[in-house]
Design an enzyme around this catalytic site. Structure first.
Site, PDB file in Angstrom:
ATOM      1  CG  HIS A 465      37.735  45.950  46.645  1.00 40.92           C
ATOM      2  ND1 HIS A 465      38.785  46.653  47.189  1.00 40.92           N
ATOM      3  CD2 HIS A 465      37.426  44.983  47.541  1.00 40.92           C
ATOM      4  CE1 HIS A 465      39.091  46.141  48.382  1.00 40.92           C
ATOM      5  NE2 HIS A 465      38.278  45.135  48.616  1.00 40.92           N
ATOM      6  CB  SER A 467      32.855  41.338  39.012  1.00 38.83           C
ATOM      7  OG  SER A 467      33.465  41.066  37.770  1.00 38.83           O
ATOM      8  CG  HIS A 505      31.986  40.236  49.733  1.00 38.78           C
ATOM      9  ND1 HIS A 505      32.307  39.542  48.591  1.00 38.78           N
ATOM     10  CD2 HIS A 505      33.137  40.810  50.165  1.00 38.78           C
ATOM     11  CE1 HIS A 505      33.594  39.687  48.348  1.00 38.78           C
ATOM     12  NE2 HIS A 505      34.132  40.452  49.282  1.00 38.78           N
TER      13      HIS A 505
HETATM   14  C1  NAG Z   1      39.916  43.859  37.699  1.00 37.33           C
HETATM   15  O1  NAG Z   1      41.045  44.687  37.741  1.00 37.33           O
HETATM   16  C2  NAG Z   1      42.151  44.249  36.945  1.00 37.33           C
HETATM   17  C3  NAG Z   1      43.280  45.240  37.154  1.00 37.33           C
HETATM   18  O2  NAG Z   1      43.871  45.038  38.397  1.00 37.33           O
HETATM   19  C4  NAG Z   1      41.764  44.141  35.521  1.00 37.33           C
HETATM   20  O3  NAG Z   1      42.825  43.655  34.776  1.00 37.33           O
HETATM   21  C5  NAG Z   1      40.588  43.211  35.396  1.00 37.33           C
HETATM   22  O4  NAG Z   1      40.162  43.134  34.079  1.00 37.33           O
HETATM   23  C6  NAG Z   1      39.448  43.675  36.287  1.00 37.33           C
HETATM   24  N1  NAG Z   1      38.405  42.692  36.260  1.00 37.33           N
HETATM   25  C7  NAG Z   1      37.124  43.001  36.103  1.00 37.33           C
HETATM   26  C8  NAG Z   1      36.166  41.881  36.091  1.00 37.33           C
HETATM   27  O5  NAG Z   1      36.749  44.143  36.007  1.00 37.33           O
END
Ligand code: NAG
Ligand code: NAG
EC number: 3.1.4.-
Length: 732
Positions: A465, A467, A505
């Site tokens: 969860h 962005s 959301h």
């Molecule tokens: C969301 O989480 C993943 C790890 O599952 C990570 O690699 C990624 O950079 C994250 N994206 C953001 C936008 O924070």
């Protein structure tokens, strides 16, 4: 205008304000209805009621003071008392019926028997309608209850022996004459089946059979019957046996609905009611409280449905009435839309997903306070505060977004290219494609700031969860909004609401499920009473972040009414992502949209009205965001696998923390040491995805999604058949 003033006052603190008439239902059985009007002065309102009484053939008396009202009442015992509560300086309607009043709440009035209020309307027909409703609603019901008392008094006094049994022939009642004639005490018989009571051998062998057949057909049986007294003597009697069909038998056992009563009457009975008014005060009080409860219940649609079914049962043959009983049983539960999971043999993955995603706080533990990180919400992040317009978007990023219109768009490329800011960039592109700034009449700079603030409030530390998930849901939402059927159904304001809802959301999602937050007693769970905790928080925070600073207030330039409509729609959609209501939303969509559409299309009729009714548009929007929210299994395989890895990791982290903190483990299968990811995906698809996307596909026509879904499902099945637990097969 006067009325609305008074109403306003009404809904503020002074609940009974200036403007109240009560009606007190008293008792009367056979005489014409007696109405007492208590009005300080005669005016058009009291005249309205007088004329209405005349028209309805009621006897009407009028009193001007509390003293004369009481005097008049003790003489005539009116069935209905209407008290003017508008002019409190003349007298106090509450004090009139309850001298020791302490608080101005609704309770003293209810305790005093007031159960309706009538807002000033002197029109004679309005008064007449009110009186008729009272008579046919509560007053008649009161009469029936009183008549019941009277009839039981008569039963007790009757010279004839009377026995009442339940449908399954258990003795419910015998009267004193029965005791005297047959030599039994009531206590020896009640609750016994009649076959346990010794029978006379003088009856023809097939007599009981004949009687039963007759009764089962709902017919009365009358004839000569030999009964055996307790002392063994036989007596010959002229017996009448009457089945009583329908509800309301006084001796029904409480858990049997619409039970049949068999009324064994020995000899004949002529009940003449000789009730004395005012006797047996306690049971009358009980009855009138019940009547009040009924009349105070605001009738919800489901109550109406239940009443209609009840009424239909009265005149239905037994099999139908029994089927309707089962219908009622189901209707009375609140969980109308949740499939009931069997307890045993159920797949543990499904159980855990259901328990973890659909149950709030049922496994609450006390003691372990889990406080969410109480950081302040992020404002504009400094590294992004530099102006940025669509034209300034670096070519590498612009290029990544070129395929944004395709379902197979790779959001993870964008995540990498934007240094974890996919939501801002994709948001800019998609919002401009849909003309959101034009609709909101807001500068692009405001939208840009808004997207940045929202994105900054997603937690980058969440593995699922964060962005990127929001950007993915926004992408799916935009994709769905381009589908022909969806376009036919939604207005521009719905589209804007959907894009905003998708963006916000999951804002500030802590990476834990609702159940976890409830178990942990988190601040949010406390704030939202363990109900739709996260979704409520996302919606509330989104509006706080938006409106607290003009720089990012994208709603600043629209009219108040438009804002309210938009806000309502956004909140409704964000709350619709809560999984507790999953089956409710899906089933409503199927019943209100898929099925009627299919029927109309079969006949080649126009479907416009179904698509565009306000209620159905709400259902379409809910379904749209729900499908966008959990569309991972319908993405191309590689994306689907990545998402599965991220969500599993987030759940594993939750389980780790639950173990660390000694909290109940909400989804035990999501244990990183033992979990089979393929199995969990298969369960998720089986339980939540397949039906929903079948319905959504039938509506919006999404063959490519269904193809991916099929393909991905086979992929997980393949791994599972090889007993693999991982996301991918090991390298050969
Ligand atoms: C969301 O989480 C993943 C790890 O599952 C990570 O690699 C990624 O950079 C994250 N994206 C953001 C936008 O924070
Ligand atoms: C939580 O429950 C309390 C007590 O019933 C109520 O006053 C309050 O409004 C509820 N809060 C929410 C957010 O539903």
């Amino acid at each position: 205008s006067v009325d609305s003033l008074l109403y306003a006052k009404f809904s503020a603190n002074t609940y009974f304000g200036n403007h109240f008439f009560g009606a007190k239902v008293l008792f009367s059985i056979f005489s014409p209805l007696q109405v007492l009007l208590v009005f300080a002065k005669e005016d058009s309102q009291s005249n309205g009621f007088c004329w209405a009484c005349e028209k309805a053939n009621y006897r009407c008396s009028l009193a001007h003071t509390p003293e004369s009202a009481l005097e008049c009442f003790s003489e005539k015992h009116h069935d209905l008392v209407i008290v003017d509560h508008r002019h409190s300086r003349h007298f106090d309607a509450e004090a009139l019926c309850r001298p020791d009043r302490e608080e101005a709440s609704v309770m003293p009035l209810i305790n005093a028997g007031f159960n309706r209020r009538y807002v000033e309307n002197a029109n004679m027909m309005a008064c007449y309608n009110e009186l008729l409703q009272l008579e046919h609603g509560e007053v008649r019901a009161q009469f029936k209850l009183r008549a019941c008392n009277a009839i039981f008094t008569a039963l007790e006094q009757s010279q004839d022996a009377i026995e009442i049994t339940s449908e399954d022939q258990v003795i419910q009642y015998v009267n004193p004459a029965y005791e005297a004639i047959m030599g039994y005490q009531q206590g020896e018989l009640l609750g016994k089946e009649i076959i346990e009571v010794p029978k006379s051998e003088k009856n023809k062998p097939d007599l009981l059979e004949t009687i039963n057949t007759c009764i089962r057909k709902g017919k009365e049986w009358q004839g000569i019957y030999y009964a055996k007294k307790k002392n063994g003597d036989n007596i010959q009697q002229n017996v009448k046996i009457t089945p009583v069909i329908g509800q309301g038998g006084c001796f029904s056992s409480p858990d049997i609905q619409s039970s049949k009563h068999k009324d064994r009457r020995k000899g004949s009975l002529d009940v003449r009611s000789t009730t004395s008014r005012g006797s047996d005060g306690s049971s009358q009080r009980r009855h009138s409280s019940m009547a009040r409860i009924h009349s105070m219940t605001i009738e919800a649609p489901i109550t109406k449905v239940i009443n209609i079914i009840n009424a239909a049962q009265e005149s239905s043959p037994m099999p139908v009435a029994e089927a309707l009983d089962r219908v009622l049983e189901i209707l009375r539960t609140t969980e109308l839309y949740s499939p009931q999971l069997g307890t045993k043999d159920e797949d543990p993955h499904t159980n855990d997903l259901v328990g973890g995603l659909m149950t709030d706080g049922l496994r609450r533990l006390s003691g372990n306070e889990y406080i969410l990180s109480t950081k302040q919400p992020h404002h504009l992040p400094s590294h992004l505060a530099t102006p940025l317009s669509l034209n300034d978007i670096p070519p590498r990023i612009a290029q990544t977004m070129e395929t944004e219109g395709s379902w197979d768009f790779d959001i993870f490329n964008l995540e990498a290219a934007t240094m974890k800011r996919p939501l801002t960039y994709l948001g800019l592109k998609i919002f401009s494609k849909f003309g959101v700034c034009e609709f909101l009449n807001c500068p692009e700079a405001t939208l840009r700031s808004w997207l940045q603030v929202i994105e900054a409030n997603y937690h980058s530390s969440n593995s699922y969860h964060n962005s990127t998930h929001a950007a993915d849901v926004l992408h799916a939402t935009a994709y769905f909004l381009c589908k022909e059927r969806v376009k036919q159904s939604l207005d521009p304001i719905d589209e804007v609401a959907a894009l905003i809802a998708a963006t916000v959301h999951d804002v500030d999602h802590p990476g834990r499920t609702n159940s976890f937050l409830c178990n942990a007693g988190s601040e949010l769970a406390i704030l939202y009473n363990d109900t739709a905790v996260l979704e409520s928080h996302h919606a509330a925070l989104a509006f706080q972040l938006t409106t607290r600073d003009d720089k990012c207030n994208i709603f600043k330039y629209i009219e108040r009414n438009e804002y309210r409509t938009l806000r309502q729609a956004v909140i409704d959609m964000v709350l619709a992502t809560e999984m507790t209501k999953h089956f409710e939303h899906v089933n409503k969509f199927v019943n209100s949209i898929n099925k009627p559409l299919a029927a109309l299309e079969e006949n080649g009729e126009s479907v416009k009205s179904i698509l565009t009714s306000p209620e159905n548009r709400i259902l379409v929007k809910r379904m749209l965001i729900k499908c966008a929210d959990i569309s991972n299994p319908c993405r191309p395989l590689e994306l689907c696998i990545e998402w599965a890895g991220r969500i599993s990791e987030e759940y594993f982290a939750q389980t780790d923390e639950e173990k660390r903190q000694g909290l109940p483990v909400v989804m035990p299968v999501f244990d990183r040491h033992t979990c089979s990811i393929p199995k969990s995906q298969i369960s998720f698809i089986d339980y939540f995805i397949t039906d929903m996307f079948d319905a959504w596909d039938a509506f919006a026509d999404l063959p490519n999604l269904m193809q991916h879904l099929d393909n991905n499902f086979k992929y997980w099945k393949g791994l599972d058949e090889r007993k693999l637990h991982s996301l991918r097969p090991p390298p050969e």
